[in-house]
Structure formats: structure tokens, C-alpha cells
Motif scaffolding. Structure first.
Motif, PDB file in Angstrom:
ATOM      1  N   ASP A   1       0.869  -1.170   0.000  1.00 16.23           N
ATOM      2  CA  ASP A   1       0.000   0.000   0.000  1.00 16.23           C
ATOM      3  C   ASP A   1       0.910   1.226   0.000  1.00 16.23           C
ATOM      4  OD1 ASP A   1      -1.570   2.214   0.754  1.00 16.23           O
ATOM      5  OD2 ASP A   1      -2.849   1.023   2.074  1.00 16.23           O
ATOM      6  N   TRP A   2       0.823   2.047  -1.048  1.00 12.53           N
ATOM      7  CA  TRP A   2       1.732   3.184  -1.177  1.00 12.53           C
ATOM      8  C   TRP A   2       1.460   4.279  -0.155  1.00 12.53           C
ATOM      9  CZ3 TRP A   2       2.397   4.140  -7.178  1.00 12.53           C
ATOM     10  CH2 TRP A   2       3.123   3.074  -7.717  1.00 12.53           C
ATOM     11  N   SER A   3       0.342   4.237   0.534  1.00 15.65           N
ATOM     12  CA  SER A   3       0.121   5.205   1.610  1.00 15.65           C
ATOM     13  C   SER A   3       0.812   4.753   2.897  1.00 15.65           C
ATOM     14  CB  SER A   3      -1.373   5.413   1.860  1.00 15.65           C
ATOM     15  OG  SER A   3      -1.978   4.266   2.420  1.00 15.65           O
ATOM     16  N   VAL A   4       1.251   3.501   2.929  1.00 14.57           N
ATOM     17  CA  VAL A   4       2.012   2.966   4.064  1.00 14.57           C
ATOM     18  C   VAL A   4       3.500   2.958   3.739  1.00 14.57           C
ATOM     19  CG1 VAL A   4       2.358   0.966   5.577  1.00 14.57           C
ATOM     20  CG2 VAL A   4       0.048   1.544   4.777  1.00 14.57           C
ATOM     21  N   TYR A   5       3.834   2.410   2.577  1.00 16.90           N
ATOM     22  CA  TYR A   5       5.209   2.372   2.076  1.00 16.90           C
ATOM     23  C   TYR A   5       5.224   3.066   0.714  1.00 16.90           C
ATOM     24  CZ  TYR A   5       5.837  -1.209   5.664  1.00 16.90           C
ATOM     25  OH  TYR A   5       5.866  -1.889   6.853  1.00 16.90           O
ATOM     26  N   PRO A   6       5.539   4.366   0.662  1.00 15.08           N
ATOM     27  CA  PRO A   6       5.495   5.077  -0.616  1.00 15.08           C
ATOM     28  C   PRO A   6       6.460   4.500  -1.632  1.00 15.08           C
ATOM     29  CG  PRO A   6       6.579   6.398   1.075  1.00 15.08           C
ATOM     30  CD  PRO A   6       5.968   5.226   1.778  1.00 15.08           C
ATOM     31  N   VAL A   7       6.121   4.699  -2.907  1.00 13.29           N
ATOM     32  CA  VAL A   7       6.933   4.150  -3.982  1.00 13.29           C
ATOM     33  C   VAL A   7       8.384   4.613  -3.827  1.00 13.29           C
ATOM     34  CG1 VAL A   7       6.396   6.058  -5.566  1.00 13.29           C
ATOM     35  CG2 VAL A   7       7.080   3.848  -6.483  1.00 13.29           C
ATOM     36  N   GLY A   8       9.315   3.682  -4.039  1.00 14.59           N
ATOM     37  CA  GLY A   8      10.726   3.983  -3.879  1.00 14.59           C
ATOM     38  C   GLY A   8      11.287   3.625  -2.520  1.00 14.59           C
TER      39      GLY A   8
ATOM     40  N   VAL B   1      12.991   1.609   0.195  1.00 13.07           N
ATOM     41  CA  VAL B   1      13.975   0.529   0.133  1.00 13.07           C
ATOM     42  C   VAL B   1      14.104  -0.086   1.525  1.00 13.07           C
ATOM     43  CG1 VAL B   1      16.375  -0.085  -0.376  1.00 13.07           C
ATOM     44  CG2 VAL B   1      15.224   1.683  -1.729  1.00 13.07           C
ATOM     45  N   PHE B   2      14.105  -1.411   1.594  1.00  6.49           N
ATOM     46  CA  PHE B   2      14.215  -2.074   2.887  1.00  6.49           C
ATOM     47  C   PHE B   2      14.995  -3.369   2.772  1.00  6.49           C
ATOM     48  CE2 PHE B   2      10.386  -3.741   0.912  1.00  6.49           C
ATOM     49  CZ  PHE B   2      10.376  -5.099   1.234  1.00  6.49           C
ATOM     50  N   LYS B   3      15.424  -3.868   3.915  1.00  6.98           N
ATOM     51  CA  LYS B   3      16.076  -5.172   3.991  1.00  6.98           C
ATOM     52  C   LYS B   3      15.234  -6.081   4.873  1.00  6.98           C
ATOM     53  CE  LYS B   3      20.335  -5.981   3.606  1.00  6.98           C
ATOM     54  NZ  LYS B   3      21.774  -6.231   3.834  1.00  6.98           N
TER      55      LYS B   3
ATOM     56  N   GLU C   1      11.094  -9.577  10.029  1.00  5.34           N
ATOM     57  CA  GLU C   1      11.579  -8.292  10.523  1.00  5.34           C
ATOM     58  C   GLU C   1      12.224  -7.546   9.361  1.00  5.34           C
ATOM     59  OE1 GLU C   1      15.130  -6.729  13.488  1.00  5.34           O
ATOM     60  OE2 GLU C   1      13.881  -8.428  14.146  1.00  5.34           O
ATOM     61  N   ILE C   2      11.783  -6.319   9.134  1.00  6.86           N
ATOM     62  CA  ILE C   2      12.397  -5.518   8.089  1.00  6.86           C
ATOM     63  C   ILE C   2      13.033  -4.273   8.694  1.00  6.86           C
ATOM     64  CG2 ILE C   2      10.661  -6.314   6.428  1.00  6.86           C
ATOM     65  CD1 ILE C   2       9.582  -3.376   6.421  1.00  6.86           C
ATOM     66  N   ALA C   3      14.008  -3.734   7.982  1.00  5.11           N
ATOM     67  CA  ALA C   3      14.626  -2.463   8.356  1.00  5.11           C
ATOM     68  C   ALA C   3      14.541  -1.534   7.148  1.00  5.11           C
ATOM     69  CB  ALA C   3      16.081  -2.669   8.765  1.00  5.11           C
ATOM     70  N   ILE C   4      13.912  -0.383   7.318  1.00  8.33           N
ATOM     71  CA  ILE C   4      13.795   0.582   6.244  1.00  8.33           C
ATOM     72  C   ILE C   4      15.164   1.250   6.032  1.00  8.33           C
ATOM     73  CG2 ILE C   4      12.647   2.657   5.387  1.00  8.33           C
ATOM     74  CD1 ILE C   4      10.744   0.297   5.734  1.00  8.33           C
ATOM     75  N   VAL C   5      15.690   1.158   4.823  1.00  8.81           N
ATOM     76  CA  VAL C   5      16.962   1.784   4.483  1.00  8.81           C
ATOM     77  C   VAL C   5      16.732   3.210   3.999  1.00  8.81           C
ATOM     78  CG1 VAL C   5      18.989   1.646   2.966  1.00  8.81           C
ATOM     79  CG2 VAL C   5      17.925  -0.463   3.834  1.00  8.81           C
ATOM     80  N   GLN C   6      15.679   3.384   3.208  1.00  7.00           N
ATOM     81  CA  GLN C   6      15.375   4.704   2.667  1.00  7.00           C
ATOM     82  C   GLN C   6      13.878   4.791   2.386  1.00  7.00           C
ATOM     83  OE1 GLN C   6      17.955   6.460  -0.467  1.00  7.00           O
ATOM     84  NE2 GLN C   6      16.123   6.486  -1.730  1.00  7.00           N
ATOM     85  N   TRP C   7      13.247   5.877   2.843  1.00  6.05           N
ATOM     86  CA  TRP C   7      11.833   6.066   2.571  1.00  6.05           C
ATOM     87  C   TRP C   7      11.630   6.542   1.143  1.00  6.05           C
ATOM     88  CZ3 TRP C   7       8.253   3.977   5.360  1.00  6.05           C
ATOM     89  CH2 TRP C   7       8.456   3.759   6.728  1.00  6.05           C
ATOM     90  N   GLY C   8      10.529   6.117   0.541  1.00  6.01           N
ATOM     91  CA  GLY C   8      10.171   6.552  -0.787  1.00  6.01           C
ATOM     92  C   GLY C   8       9.483   7.904  -0.767  1.00  6.01           C
TER      93      GLY C   8
END
Length: 219
Positions: A121-128, A130-132, A174-181
Motif C-alpha cells: 500500500d503506497w500510503s504505508v510504504y510510498p513508492v521507492g 527501500v528495505f532489507k 523483521e524488516i529495516a527501512i533503508v530509505q523512505w520513498g
């Protein structure tokens, strides 16, 4: 976080395999697996390249006191480390073939040893975004969406075929956000697709979250 080669990794986002333009794939399929203990490899045991590690106990415990989505998973705000429900999809599924080899951003879905595509859902995780994923070396990038994901924190992992989709199954990781979109780019892409109910829902949610600023920034 020690992601020193982020710029190099992100440049690999130009390479890909196959995908979808408007991803309307059903997400309610998958295998349930039993998780192991002590941070060892998790389910399913024959997942091979899709072996992941158990989320930390403290992360799971913290999530129990948070608001939940319809799957009972925590709803996060700005946290970079998250306990997330994941499913999997591939571009040869019968209800996906009509969308060809492109993702929702208009580029091919990615599947390499360095970078792989994912839908959300792009309102939760915007496009772009990046995560591990804990236990995996690849970077994942949100470049697609699916109607069944809207209103949830679930992330759908792109796989190249049905066998690997089944190997992933459905698992909490478990994920770690590297960079928000970018919410602005998300809103721009969705603005022309609001005749689809799920796109309208994401677009409206982004406007609420940003106070309408996403549209302005995209112009």
C-alpha cells in the motif's frame, strides 16, 4: 545502519525481470509454515534462497501493544524496524498476465542478487521505499501495489515463478527501512488511476497523511 553501498545498490534498480503495470493479483494464497526458535532459519524449511530469520523477541513484544491491521499485524508510523506480514507473487499468474512485464511505476519488476521488487500500500510504504529483510542480503524496493494490500501493512515480495512464490509462502519477518520513498511521486502516479477503487483509497490516504501537500510537491 551500515548500508555504505546504498547508492550503488539503488542504481541496480534499473535492471529487472518481469512484472505488472496495475497489480491486481490475489494475495490470499500461500503456505503456512512453522517457525523455528533461537533466531534460526524460519519457515518453510525448504525455502532455500528465501531463508529468513526470526524477528527479535523485543520487536514482536512491542508490536503486541500497537494498533493492528485486519491481519492482526502492528500498524507503524515512522519506525524503521518493523514486524511485517509478507506474501509473494509472480508475473505468470493467470490474473496477472494481462499486465505484461511492467510494474506500477512503468518499469520492469526487479529480481537480482542485489535488488528485488515488492508491492505494498503506497500510503504505508510510498513508492521507492527501500528495505532489507532480516536474514537476507538483498535490498527490496517498493515499486508495485496490489488491491488486496490496501489498508494493510502487508508487503508482497516479487518472485520469478510459481515454485518460488510457494517457497516464500506467507511469513512474518523483521524488516529495516533503508530509505523512505516519495509520497509526492506516489500521489502523482495514483492521481490518474483513481477510477480504480484501491488506487483511489491509497491516493486519498496519502492526501490525509500529507495534508494534501503530496499533490503540490508532485507538480
Amino acid at each position: 545502519m551500515p548500508f555504505r553501498n546504498l547508492s550503488l545498490a539503488l542504481s541496480l534498480l534499473l535492471f529487472a525481470s518481469c512484472g505488472s503495470d496495475v497489480n491486481l493479483v490475489s494475495k490470499e494464497r500461500a503456505l503456512n509454515g512453522k517457525s523455528s526458535l533461537n533466531n534460526k532459519l524460519t519457515y518453510p524449511p525448504n525455502a532455500g534462497r528465501y531463508s529468513t530469520y526470526e524477528p527479535s523477541e523485543s520487536l514482536v513484544t512491542k508490536g503486541r501493544s500497537m494498533p493492528k491491521d485486519k491481519h492482526g499485524m502492528p500498524l507503524y508510523s515512522t519506525e524503521r524496524v518493523r514486524h511485517v506480514r509478507t506474501t509473494a507473487y509472480h508475473c505468470s499468474e493467470p490474473d496477472h498476465l494481462q499486465y505484461g512485464s511492467m510494474n506500477a511505476t512503468g518499469t520492469p519488476l526487479k529480481y537480482s542478487n542485489r535488488v528485488r521488487s515488492a508491492a505494498a500500500d503506497w500510503s504505508v510504504y510510498p513508492v521507492g521505499t527501500v528495505f532489507k529483510i532480516k536474514g537476507m542480503s538483498q535490498l527490496f524496493v517498493i515499486d508495485d501495489y496490489g488491491s488486496a494490500l490496501v489498508g494493510t501493512g502487508t508487503i508482497d515480495i516479487y518472485t520469478p515463478n510459481a515454485s518460488q512464490m510457494k517457497a516464500w509462502g506467507r511469513r512474518n519477518v523483521e524488516i529495516a527501512i533503508v530509505q523512505w520513498g516519495s509520497y509526492a511521486r506516489s500521489a502523482h502516479l495514483l492521481s490518474g488511476r483513481t477510477h480504480h477503487a484501491h488506487c483511489h483509497q491509497m491516493y486519498a490516504a496519502i492526501q490525509r497523511k500529507t495534508g494534501g501537500r503530496a499533490d503540490t510537491a508532485a507538480r
